[in-house]
Write an enzyme that holds these catalytic residues in place. Structure first.
Site, short mmCIF file in Angstrom:
data_model
loop_
_atom_site.label_atom_id
_atom_site.label_comp_id
_atom_site.label_asym_id
_atom_site.label_seq_id
_atom_site.Cartn_x
_atom_site.Cartn_y
_atom_site.Cartn_z
CE LYS A 8 -2.00 -1.05 3.90
NZ LYS A 8 -1.48 -2.53 4.14
NE ARG A 83 -5.10 -1.21 9.57
CZ ARG A 83 -4.08 -0.77 9.03
NH1 ARG A 83 -3.97 0.45 8.31
NH2 ARG A 83 -3.01 -1.33 8.89
NE ARG A 122 7.63 -1.88 6.62
CZ ARG A 122 6.21 -1.76 6.86
NH1 ARG A 122 5.47 -1.45 5.64
NH2 ARG A 122 5.58 -2.33 7.81
NE ARG A 155 5.40 0.42 10.30
CZ ARG A 155 4.38 0.28 9.36
NH1 ARG A 155 4.29 0.91 8.28
NH2 ARG A 155 3.30 -0.52 9.80
NE ARG A 166 1.65 -4.48 11.03
CZ ARG A 166 2.91 -4.46 10.32
NH1 ARG A 166 3.92 -4.84 10.92
NH2 ARG A 166 2.95 -3.77 9.28
P1 AP5 Z 1 4.64 -1.30 2.10
O1 AP5 Z 1 4.33 -0.81 0.71
O2 AP5 Z 1 5.51 -0.48 3.08
O3 AP5 Z 1 3.64 -2.21 2.52
P2 AP5 Z 1 2.32 -1.75 3.21
O4 AP5 Z 1 1.02 -2.47 2.37
O5 AP5 Z 1 1.89 -0.29 3.07
O6 AP5 Z 1 2.41 -2.16 4.64
P3 AP5 Z 1 2.25 -1.79 6.06
O7 AP5 Z 1 3.04 -2.57 7.00
O8 AP5 Z 1 2.60 -0.45 6.01
O9 AP5 Z 1 0.75 -1.91 6.35
P4 AP5 Z 1 -0.12 -2.05 7.78
O10 AP5 Z 1 -1.41 -1.94 7.24
O11 AP5 Z 1 0.44 -3.06 8.70
O12 AP5 Z 1 0.64 -0.60 8.42
P5 AP5 Z 1 0.18 0.81 8.71
O13 AP5 Z 1 1.13 1.88 8.72
O14 AP5 Z 1 -1.21 1.00 7.71
O15 AP5 Z 1 5.88 -2.69 1.63
C1 AP5 Z 1 6.29 -3.56 2.63
C2 AP5 Z 1 7.50 -3.85 2.26
O16 AP5 Z 1 7.62 -4.40 1.07
C3 AP5 Z 1 8.79 -3.14 1.90
O17 AP5 Z 1 9.98 -3.29 2.47
C4 AP5 Z 1 8.71 -2.84 0.34
O18 AP5 Z 1 9.82 -2.17 0.20
C5 AP5 Z 1 8.43 -4.07 -0.18
N1 AP5 Z 1 7.84 -4.23 -1.22
C6 AP5 Z 1 6.48 -3.57 -1.49
N2 AP5 Z 1 6.13 -3.86 -2.55
C7 AP5 Z 1 6.81 -4.91 -3.15
C8 AP5 Z 1 6.83 -5.74 -4.45
N3 AP5 Z 1 5.86 -5.62 -5.35
N4 AP5 Z 1 7.82 -6.63 -4.56
C9 AP5 Z 1 8.98 -6.84 -3.59
N5 AP5 Z 1 9.01 -5.86 -2.43
C10 AP5 Z 1 7.97 -5.08 -2.20
O19 AP5 Z 1 -0.71 0.67 10.04
C11 AP5 Z 1 0.07 0.50 11.43
C12 AP5 Z 1 -0.80 0.74 12.40
O20 AP5 Z 1 -1.26 1.86 12.60
C13 AP5 Z 1 -1.59 -0.29 12.50
O21 AP5 Z 1 -1.33 -1.75 12.87
C14 AP5 Z 1 -2.60 0.17 13.59
O22 AP5 Z 1 -2.13 0.07 14.79
C15 AP5 Z 1 -2.75 1.67 12.98
N6 AP5 Z 1 -3.47 2.00 12.31
C16 AP5 Z 1 -3.24 2.51 10.96
N7 AP5 Z 1 -4.47 2.76 10.11
C17 AP5 Z 1 -5.56 2.47 11.20
C18 AP5 Z 1 -6.98 2.46 10.93
N8 AP5 Z 1 -7.46 2.91 9.95
N9 AP5 Z 1 -7.73 1.78 11.89
C19 AP5 Z 1 -7.04 1.70 13.21
N10 AP5 Z 1 -5.71 1.63 13.40
C20 AP5 Z 1 -4.91 1.90 12.35
MG MG Z 2 2.14 1.24 4.64
#
Ligand code: AP5
Ligand code: MG
Ligand code: ZN
Length: 209
Positions: A8, A83, A122, A155, A166
């Protein structure tokens, strides 16, 4: 939309540039609050470190405020929100009240074992939040962001225990949101297993068709 590690945060900034619409990541917004040690950040940190969701009322308030900003008037790209079904319903209501609606919900699908490898490797720029992967997409200079020379960081919630939780939280609380959009014929699924460039091409093709 998509499970942790689906890509994402890798695809949304590219789409943001392509569509000239702001990228709004609730994870990035929360991490900025944590870094600033604000009240909200202090409250959110415990949930985030454990890989649990921050409560709906906090998240809905945050997004409703963000939607009112000037730069959001022509549309935004949401990353990591909604979410829960309660968040999806609140988002629909907020958009309806301002005469708008969701165009599409895009789900990036990736197998579990691939996700775990991606999160374990990551590294994210502390400054501009660009995600790197130590094996799949390393920076040109180790530990340094290609775009802004910022320092790269791992992270807190990429520790194995938090990652496990997660993924569980995604299955239990976020997978029903995909059904919510599927039922409203707004869900588009793309294969997120290919390279970032290939995933971006399928994303753009899918959206334009
Ligand atoms: P990356 O693009 O960073 O993946 P991502 O989908 O963004 O994963 P996240 O870990 O950020 O998702 P998340 O949903 O757990 O975290 P969020 O910050 O939203 O890619 C990951 C890795 O893979 C990188 O190293 C990248 O380089 C690599 N990669 C990407 N694409 C690739 C490809 N095609 N091929 C090879 N490698 C690749 O949320 C964090 C926390 O915040 C949550 O746990 C929760 O506590 C809170 N939170 C956030 N939003 C909410 C909400 N709406 N409601 C409640 N709590 C929330
Ligand atoms: Mg992300
Ligand atoms: Zn950077």
């Amino acid at each position: 939309m998509g499970p942790p590690g689906a890509g994402k945060g890798t695809q949304a900034p590219r789409l943001s540039e392509h569509l000239s619409a702001p990228h709004v990541s609730t994870g990035d917004m929360l991490r900025a609050e944590v870094a600033a040690s604000s009240n909200l950040g202090l409250k959110a940190k415990t949930f985030m470190d454990a890989g649990d969701l921050v409560p709906d009322d906090v998240m809905i308030g945050m997004i409703v405020a963000r939607l009112q900003a000037d730069d959001a008037s022509d549309g935004i790209i949401l990353d990591g929100f909604p979410r829960t079904v309660a968040q999806a319903v609140a988002l629909d209501e907020a958009l309806y009240n301002s005469g708008g609606s969701i165009d599409l919900a895009v789900s990036i699908d990736v197998d579990r074992d691939v996700l775990i490898n991606r999160l374990a490797g990551r590294a994210t720029c502390k400054n501009c939040k660009t995600p790197y992967h130590l094996t799949f997409s390393p920076p040109a200079t180790a530990g340094e962001c290609d775009k802004c020379d910022g320092e790269l960081d791992q992270r807190e919630d990429d520790q194995p225990e938090a990652v496990k939780n997660r993924l569980k939280v995604f299955d239990k609380q976020t997978a029903p949101v995909l059904d919510y959009y599927r039922g409203r014929k707004k869900l588009l699924s793309i294969d997120g297993a290919a390279s970032p460039d290939e995933v971006f091409t399928s994303l753009v093709n899918a959206i334009s068709s």
